[in-house]
Design an enzyme around this catalytic site. Structure first.
Site: not given
Ligand code: NAI
Length: 258
Positions: A154, A141
């Site tokens: 985070y 991130s």
């Molecule tokens: P999201 O909330 O849409 O997706 C997160 C995914 O992780 C989902 O598929 C969810 O089911 C899974 N997940 C959550 N907890 C879990 C667990 N205990 N076991 C297995 N799977 C689990 O989030 P997004 O935005 O797609 O984020 C994905 C990654 O990217 C994360 O690590 C987030 O920190 C990172 N990120 C996101 C940014 C953004 O602006 N959306 C920016 C920088 C990093």
């Protein structure tokens, strides 16, 4: 010309947290490019639906559960014999004033964002080391470097993941395994939709991003495919910031035409 340099066809790719958002977009991108892709998530129904839609194989795994990770890796290796590329994508966040976080909040965030990825990386890493080959990609991130206000655990967990990337790269490089990270900027997903739907936030994000928009999950595909491919054969321990230029400087509101 068919460019083998950037090819991921034939790879076995494991993506954690791919039932939606960034993980799902990346998993689909690898499927479309000819990889066999295993996706994980916590809820069977949503995971299986996503897997069906994108052509991946679903394995239920809560990344905060060490024994579930062990079962996942054993199962994937048993069925496919290897993992060529691991993408650590699963992640969670809770925004609060730092003094208001409880121990339960802290454990929830750090277990999913840092402990689980460490266990998954090392479990998959052991098999990659045996083959002397493999690539791991961690989704960190902007908080990998400096924290944004209101997300202390985070930010700490993502900085930890950045450090894990470098530490594993250092130890595993001599044995053929590469480890890099992608630090996305502000990407519109379920995790962030509510935040960026506030006009004041959207204006701030867009005006401070040189490419003048917020990102989408598909903006990360190029970096992920590149890091997984032979094109990145001499890269390890690196962080690719895919942030529309957000971290390149300070967009102060000076009037240059005055
Ligand atoms: P999201 O909330 O849409 O997706 C997160 C995914 O992780 C989902 O598929 C969810 O089911 C899974 N997940 C959550 N907890 C879990 C667990 N205990 N076991 C297995 N799977 C689990 O989030 P997004 O935005 O797609 O984020 C994905 C990654 O990217 C994360 O690590 C987030 O920190 C990172 N990120 C996101 C940014 C953004 O602006 N959306 C920016 C920088 C990093």
């Amino acid at each position: 010309m068919k460019d083998e340099l950037f090819s991921v066809a034939g790879q076995v790719v494991l993506v954690s947290g791919a039932s939606r958002g960034i993980g799902r977009a990346l998993a689909e991108a690898f499927v479309r490019r000819g990889a066999t892709v295993v996706i994980t998530g916590r809820e069977r129904a949503t995971l299986e639906a996503a897997a069906k839609e994108i052509g991946a194989k679903p394995v239920v795994c809560d990344i905060a559960d060490a024994s579930a990770i062990e079962r996942l890796v054993k199962g994937v290796l048993g069925e496919h014999g290897r993992v060529d590329t691991l993408l650590n994508v699963a992640g969670v966040n809770r925004r609060k004033r730092v003094e208001k976080y409880t121990e339960a909040d802290y454990d929830f965030i750090v277990d999913v964002n840092m402990k689980g990825p460490f266990l998954l990386s090392t479990a998959v890493g052991r098999a990659m080391l045996e083959r002397g080959k493999g690539s791991q990609i961690n989704i960190t991130s902007l908080n990998n470097d400096k924290p944004l206000r209101g997300v202390a655990p985070y930010a700490m967990s993502k900085a930890g993941m950045g450090q894990m990337t470098r530490a594993l790269a250092l130890e595993w490089g001599p044995r053929g395994v590469r480890v890099n990270s992608i630090a996305p900027g502000f990407i519109l997903t379920d995790l962030t939709q509510k935040l960026w739907s506030q006009p004041v936030m959207k204006d701030w994000g867009v005006s401070n991003t040189p490419l003048r928009r917020l990102g989408e999950p598909k903006d990360l595909i190029g970096a992920a495919v590149f890091l997984a491919s032979e094109a990145a054969a001499f890269m390890t321990g690196q962080a690719l910031f895919v942030d529309g230029g957000f971290l390149s400087g300070y967009a102060w509101p000076i009037d240059l035409d005055a």
